[in-house]
Motif scaffolding. Sequence first.
Motif, PDB file in Angstrom:
ATOM      1  N   UNK A  76       0.828  -1.205   0.000  1.00  0.00           N
ATOM      2  CA  UNK A  76       0.000   0.000   0.000  1.00  0.00           C
ATOM      3  C   UNK A  76       0.863   1.255   0.000  1.00  0.00           C
ATOM      4  N   UNK A  77       0.407   2.279  -0.672  1.00  0.00           N
ATOM      5  CA  UNK A  77       1.115   3.562  -0.631  1.00  0.00           C
ATOM      6  C   UNK A  77       0.112   4.684  -0.462  1.00  0.00           C
ATOM      7  N   UNK A  78       0.650   5.836  -0.156  1.00  0.00           N
ATOM      8  CA  UNK A  78      -0.197   7.010   0.027  1.00  0.00           C
ATOM      9  C   UNK A  78      -0.779   7.516  -1.288  1.00  0.00           C
ATOM     10  N   UNK A  79      -0.221   7.047  -2.406  1.00  0.00           N
ATOM     11  CA  UNK A  79      -0.737   7.486  -3.693  1.00  0.00           C
ATOM     12  C   UNK A  79      -2.117   6.899  -3.955  1.00  0.00           C
ATOM     13  N   UNK A  80      -2.436   5.851  -3.228  1.00  0.00           N
ATOM     14  CA  UNK A  80      -3.672   5.125  -3.453  1.00  0.00           C
ATOM     15  C   UNK A  80      -4.304   4.854  -2.089  1.00  0.00           C
ATOM     16  N   UNK A  81      -5.233   5.703  -1.695  1.00  0.00           N
ATOM     17  CA  UNK A  81      -5.762   5.648  -0.336  1.00  0.00           C
ATOM     18  C   UNK A  81      -7.073   4.864  -0.308  1.00  0.00           C
ATOM     19  N   UNK A 101      -3.151  12.909  10.018  1.00  0.00           N
ATOM     20  CA  UNK A 101      -2.375  11.661  10.122  1.00  0.00           C
ATOM     21  C   UNK A 101      -1.542  11.339   8.887  1.00  0.00           C
ATOM     22  N   UNK A 102      -2.155  11.528   7.716  1.00  0.00           N
ATOM     23  CA  UNK A 102      -1.446  11.151   6.495  1.00  0.00           C
ATOM     24  C   UNK A 102      -0.377  12.151   6.077  1.00  0.00           C
ATOM     25  N   UNK A 104       1.647  13.873   8.404  1.00  0.00           N
ATOM     26  CA  UNK A 104       2.616  14.167   9.453  1.00  0.00           C
ATOM     27  C   UNK A 104       4.051  13.919   9.023  1.00  0.00           C
ATOM     28  N   UNK A 105       4.255  12.905   8.183  1.00  0.00           N
ATOM     29  CA  UNK A 105       5.624  12.589   7.784  1.00  0.00           C
ATOM     30  C   UNK A 105       6.003  13.226   6.437  1.00  0.00           C
ATOM     31  N   UNK A 149      -9.482  12.945   5.165  1.00  0.00           N
ATOM     32  CA  UNK A 149      -8.106  12.483   5.322  1.00  0.00           C
ATOM     33  C   UNK A 149      -7.539  12.052   3.966  1.00  0.00           C
ATOM     34  N   UNK A 153      -4.343  14.066   1.600  1.00  0.00           N
ATOM     35  CA  UNK A 153      -3.134  13.415   1.090  1.00  0.00           C
ATOM     36  C   UNK A 153      -2.929  13.715  -0.394  1.00  0.00           C
TER      37      UNK A 153
END
Lengths: 260, 247
Positions: A76-81, A101-102, A104-105, A149, A153
């Motif tokens: 899983x990646x942030x590109x695909x939530x 949350x998504x 923070x980093x 959320x 992202x």
Amino acid sequence: MSEYMIEVTDVNKSFGNGAKPVHVLDNVSFRVKKGEIVTLFGKSGCGKSTMLNIVGGFERADNGDVMHDGHPVERPTKRCVMLFQQINLLPWRSVIKNVELGLEEEKISAEEKKERVMDALKLVGLEEHLNKFPHELSGGMQQRVAIARALAIQPDVILMDEPFAALDSFNRYNLQNELLRIQEKKKTTIVLVTHDIDEAVYLSDRVMIMSSHPGRIFKEISINQMKPRDRTHGDFQYYRKKILEEFQLSDEQLAPEYNI
Amino acid sequence: MNFSIGMTILVILWQMVIWIGDYQEALLPSPLSVAKAIIAMIVDGTLFVHLQVSLGRFIAGYLLAVIPAIMLGMLLGRSPRVWQVIDPIVQVLRPVSPVAWSPFIVLWFGIGNMPAIAIIFIAAFFPVLLTTVAGVKKIDRSYLKIAENLEIKNWQLMYKFIFPAAFPSVVSGLRLALGTAWIFLVAGEMIGAQSGLGFLIVDARNMLNLDYVLAGIIFIGVCGFLLDRLISVFEGWVGKHFGMVRG
Ligand SMILES: Nc1ncnc2c1ncn2[C@@H]1O[C@H](COP(=O)(O)OP(=O)(O)OP(=O)(O)O)[C@@H](O)[C@H]1O
Ligand SMILES: [Mg+2]
């Protein structure tokens, strides 16, 4: 860069490697164009969530390919939530913290973070409830937080597993409208899972009807109608009827298999 | 309210036993003489001196046990393979009463504060370790999937997801440990301590002041009760903020 955001080719998936593995997905292939809203439509247990989990990288297919914007999906990646069928929020975080949350980093400035979080919350109409906790929100508001959320992202794809199933119809209509409005703006690619015909017709550019045992894509129906759509209009009823008919066909086809 | 009713009934029963059984003060002190002893200890301040010492030891032993137990529990809960090896060790050590270790404790730590702290440590450590491991193991997969999706890993994963998600279990372990550790406080203070509530009882016994013994018992009971109330309020708050999903 391909024209397709998601390409699924000949995916098979079975569960349980013991004496009787259950064949859940059978040679499933489909493609989703950038900016498209596609619905996986089918009976409970036909493998919709499984398919979505594989697209999101949460589960591995037994064989076949899953590509995301031309790259194979490995995790899983942030590109695909993904918006999950059950739990999406962390109950120990307030609304604003859940949306943050998504980010923070992410290596972006604090102001930009703040701005993206607030923009997302405004889009779903929750800017008044920043410091509430999930247990203080209605089911519809909780789904909005989850959507916010995902939006904050700014992913390429949002996967939604029956996002509005638990809501009453008034709330559902509202959120469906908002989703269309937001998607119109952001052009995010959306893969939606549902077993609600109206939702499928109202939201999608294309509906993929799945048959069950094993799960296959039985028929694809494009909905060539301008959005926003009128739920009471004749065309709407036409697509509704068409999907229902195909759906019944998909069910009948399968009947003989049961008799063996 | 219920507390007062319960206590009143207890005192009445106690007095009845004395009347019916016709026990002498030397065998079973009456509520009245114990009340006098309690008041005397409050007035001359000895109670507070001992209570303070006991609480100090208790907090030291409890924190020394609880903090590493939580950290270790989180790591072990995330490493099922390692836990399979550690679990039998813990299961063998756990049923041993902390008091059984007292010969070694005295050998290693001498007398003073340390034996009581060590015994409280042993009493508090295992309940917290076990509930933390169990809590981490039963974290809903959904939370872990969210973390995966948002690419949150390692240390971030630990403090943003694992710790809060396991927190309700951890708190139930903290409560369990609080009760157990408080029970063993007295035992700890009976080994070589010269102060504290446990010592108070031993000392009164040696002087044959049974009314002071009972007064000490009552203090210990009431403090234990108050501590438990305190942590259960905390537990309720945690349950609301960390457990509930979808109202
Ligand atoms: N982890 C698993 N292990 C074993 N079987 C599974 C697992 N996940 C799903 N299945 C089985 O796969 C089939 C498809 O499940 P899936 O959750 O994909 O269905 P669905 O179409 O999403 O249904 P619903 O509409 O009820 O959510 C079901 O028969 C289910 O029992
Ligand atoms: Mg499902």
